[in-house]
Write an enzyme that holds these catalytic residues in place. Structure first.
Site, PDB file in Angstrom:
ATOM      1  NE  ARG A 182      37.024  35.229  16.045  1.00  0.00           N
ATOM      2  CZ  ARG A 182      37.611  34.378  15.891  1.00  0.00           C
ATOM      3  NH1 ARG A 182      38.758  33.749  16.659  1.00  0.00           N
ATOM      4  NH2 ARG A 182      37.144  33.668  15.008  1.00  0.00           N
ATOM      5  CB  SER A 228      32.023  33.820  12.918  1.00  0.00           C
ATOM      6  OG  SER A 228      32.741  32.707  12.511  1.00  0.00           O
ATOM      7  CD  GLU A 285      33.805  36.727  15.148  1.00  0.00           C
ATOM      8  OE1 GLU A 285      33.812  35.717  15.543  1.00  0.00           O
ATOM      9  OE2 GLU A 285      34.273  37.214  14.332  1.00  0.00           O
TER      10      GLU A 285
HETATM   11  N1  EPU Z   1      29.358  22.944  12.347  1.00  0.00           N
HETATM   12  C1  EPU Z   1      28.102  22.618  12.262  1.00  0.00           C
HETATM   13  N2  EPU Z   1      27.307  23.396  11.217  1.00  0.00           N
HETATM   14  C2  EPU Z   1      27.808  24.199  10.449  1.00  0.00           C
HETATM   15  C3  EPU Z   1      29.279  24.566  10.420  1.00  0.00           C
HETATM   16  C4  EPU Z   1      29.996  23.937  11.414  1.00  0.00           C
HETATM   17  O1  EPU Z   1      27.508  21.792  12.933  1.00  0.00           O
HETATM   18  O2  EPU Z   1      27.202  24.575   9.560  1.00  0.00           O
HETATM   19  C5  EPU Z   1      30.203  22.516  13.287  1.00  0.00           C
HETATM   20  C6  EPU Z   1      31.013  21.388  12.956  1.00  0.00           C
HETATM   21  O3  EPU Z   1      30.864  20.165  13.915  1.00  0.00           O
HETATM   22  C7  EPU Z   1      32.446  21.889  13.119  1.00  0.00           C
HETATM   23  C8  EPU Z   1      32.300  23.020  13.977  1.00  0.00           C
HETATM   24  O4  EPU Z   1      30.869  23.434  14.145  1.00  0.00           O
HETATM   25  O5  EPU Z   1      33.442  20.919  13.219  1.00  0.00           O
HETATM   26  C9  EPU Z   1      33.590  24.029  13.954  1.00  0.00           C
HETATM   27  O6  EPU Z   1      33.164  24.515  12.754  1.00  0.00           O
HETATM   28  P1  EPU Z   1      34.343  25.486  12.221  1.00  0.00           P
HETATM   29  O7  EPU Z   1      35.722  24.568  12.047  1.00  0.00           O
HETATM   30  O8  EPU Z   1      33.914  25.916  10.832  1.00  0.00           O
HETATM   31  O9  EPU Z   1      34.701  26.575  13.177  1.00  0.00           O
HETATM   32  P2  EPU Z   1      33.601  27.845  13.822  1.00  0.00           P
HETATM   33  O10 EPU Z   1      33.792  27.342  15.251  1.00  0.00           O
HETATM   34  O11 EPU Z   1      32.451  27.559  13.107  1.00  0.00           O
HETATM   35  C10 EPU Z   1      35.580  29.277  14.069  1.00  0.00           C
HETATM   36  C11 EPU Z   1      35.874  30.859  13.961  1.00  0.00           C
HETATM   37  C12 EPU Z   1      35.982  31.049  12.229  1.00  0.00           C
HETATM   38  C13 EPU Z   1      37.335  30.287  11.772  1.00  0.00           C
HETATM   39  C14 EPU Z   1      36.846  28.780  12.198  1.00  0.00           C
HETATM   40  C15 EPU Z   1      38.196  27.867  11.742  1.00  0.00           C
HETATM   41  C16 EPU Z   1      34.652  31.883  15.576  1.00  0.00           C
HETATM   42  C17 EPU Z   1      33.565  32.419  15.874  1.00  0.00           C
HETATM   43  N3  EPU Z   1      34.679  31.449  14.323  1.00  0.00           N
HETATM   44  O12 EPU Z   1      34.391  28.954  13.261  1.00  0.00           O
HETATM   45  O13 EPU Z   1      36.308  32.448  12.199  1.00  0.00           O
HETATM   46  O14 EPU Z   1      37.549  30.534  10.538  1.00  0.00           O
HETATM   47  O15 EPU Z   1      36.667  28.738  13.593  1.00  0.00           O
HETATM   48  O16 EPU Z   1      39.272  28.020  12.887  1.00  0.00           O
HETATM   49  O17 EPU Z   1      35.434  31.541  16.457  1.00  0.00           O
HETATM   50  C18 EPU Z   1      35.157  34.460  11.692  1.00  0.00           C
HETATM   51  O18 EPU Z   1      35.527  34.743  12.906  1.00  0.00           O
HETATM   52  O19 EPU Z   1      34.821  35.443  11.119  1.00  0.00           O
HETATM   53  C19 EPU Z   1      35.392  33.272  11.319  1.00  0.00           C
HETATM   54  C20 EPU Z   1      35.083  32.900  10.096  1.00  0.00           C
END
Ligand code: EPU
Length: 363
Positions: free
Chosen positions: A167, A241, A340
């Site tokens: 990012r 996010s 972010e």
């Molecule tokens: N999780 C929780 N609670 C929740 C949601 C997720 O505990 O409510 C845990 C789960 O264990 C899950 C893990 O968090 O496996 C990761 O969640 P997710 O796959 O949704 O990914 P993220 O790390 O929360 C990142 C990006 C997203 C992108 C997703 C998918 C960042 C800040 N965010 O989210 O990007 O879509 O990965 O690759 O890196 C954005 O930047 O606006 C965005 C949506």
């Protein structure tokens, strides 16, 4: 002065995805590199705080914007090189990212299908090196063009010049507020290298009964996953996010693992030997915020990393919620969450170059 190019007191609610009803003192829709250069070189314009926006999917306005909003709307998708393996596309910074992904998926040009349905414009993609489902923008960038704000000169940046990170890029660091990206050239593949290892992709493909893997199938699966987890910005104001996933050291990671022996997969991801990425969503959920609502602001019930505007929220209310979340995560885990989203207005968005200081305040 450019009366046709600079409008005054323009509502911004429809120009950013949190839909907060703020206004911009001055506003320009900039549809070409030439117009941008003309505006930047115009010494009759006053020194104003300014921001550059695409479709405003990563912004939180806590107040009216007192300066000049430069809305980049440069369009166009152009094929500039092709051989049997690759295709190079030059794309205007104002093109909607998801429209570009769909354009490529339809033609079987591979490389960005995992980035389906990410809100925002093409020009914003390199600034924060957008990423999702195991792929990041930096993997497909060949080069980009940007205009230097102080001089109006066009400069080309290679992938190395952009110094991409998680990012992150040079446009958020050394060159922050110094260049405006006008177009990017992407190098896409005709023979796809499909990336389906991340998270729920395989499971979703199986549920969708996909027999033959294709970039269209992956794109469909990712659209399905995102639609389930992330609210539609047209229906519920949000900026995806709200926080970055924090990076912690080995010692802190070991402590977390010890305290929570059954951490779900994806919560703690090694970046290299000494650094680990922690899921901010998990931290926030552990602190009890998931699904929380206060007036018209809240934390989305299906994803704890998404803050939402239920209708009449102010930017200040969202900001207060975000700082309350930061404080509780810090207290419980000793981990600092960094937004972010860009919180505006910011003092550093003021044009400070000597060039601009010579402008007379005629607006
Ligand atoms: N999780 C929780 N609670 C929740 C949601 C997720 O505990 O409510 C845990 C789960 O264990 C899950 C893990 O968090 O496996 C990761 O969640 P997710 O796959 O949704 O990914 P993220 O790390 O929360 C990142 C990006 C997203 C992108 C997703 C998918 C960042 C800040 N965010 O989210 O990007 O879509 O990965 O690759 O890196 C954005 O930047 O606006 C965005 C949506």
């Amino acid at each position: 002065m450019h009366p046709n190019l600079i409008e005054e007191n323009i509502p911004l609610a429809h120009l950013h995805t949190f839909h907060i009803p703020v206004t911009a003192r001055y506003y320009s829709a900039i549809a070409s590199q030439e117009v941008l250069i003309e505006l930047l070189r115009d010494k009759t314009l006053p020194s104003l705080p300014y921001i550059v926006i695409g479709n405003g999917s990563n912004l939180l306005f806590v107040d009216d914007f007192p300066g000049w909003v430069q809305h980049i709307t440069i369009g166009g998708i152009e094929k500039i090189f092709e051989d049997h393996q690759h295709i190079h596309l030059r794309v205007g910074a104002g093109v909607e990212w998801h429209q570009l992904v769909m354009w490529c998926v339809e033609r079987d040009y591979a490389g960005i299908e995992n980035l389906s349905l990410i809100p925002g414009t093409v020009g914003a993609a390199p600034v924060q090196n957008i990423g999702a489902y195991g792929v990041s923008f930096s993997e497909v960038l060949e080069e980009l063009e940007a205009v230097e704000i102080h001089t109006g000169k066009v400069r080309k940046f290679t992938k190395q010049d952009c110094r991409f990170g998680y990012r992150d890029s040079i446009f958020k660091n050394d060159l922050r507020n110094q260049y405006i990206i006008t177009n990017v050239t992407l190098r896409l593949h005709k023979k796809p290298k499909l990336q389906i290892t991340y998270g729920a992709i395989q499971e979703t493909l199986a549920k969708m009964e996909v027999q033959t893997l294709s970039i269209k199938a992956i794109s469909d699966a990712i659209i399905h996953i995102r639609q389930q987890k992330l609210p539609d910005t047209d229906k519920l104001g949000n900026a995806g996010s709200f926080f970055k996933n924090p990076v912690i050291n080995q010692q802190a990671a070991a402590k977390l693992q010890e305290a929570y022996p059954s951490l779900p997969a994806n919560v703690l991801t090694p970046l290299h030997d000494t650094a680990f990425k922690v899921s901010a969503a998990w931290l926030i959920e552990q602190c009890g915020w998931k699904g929380y609502r206060r007036g018209d602001v809240g934390v989305y019930a299906d994803h704890a990393l998404v803050l939402v505007n239920y209708g009449q929220a102010t930017g200040q209310e969202l900001l207060t919620l975000s700082t309350d979340i930061q404080a509780s995560v810090l207290q419980r885990f000793q981990i600092a969450l960094i937004p972010e989203v860009v919180i505006l207005p910011l003092p550093q968005t003021t044009l400070k170059s000597p060039d601009y200081d010579t402008r007379t305040p005629t607006l």
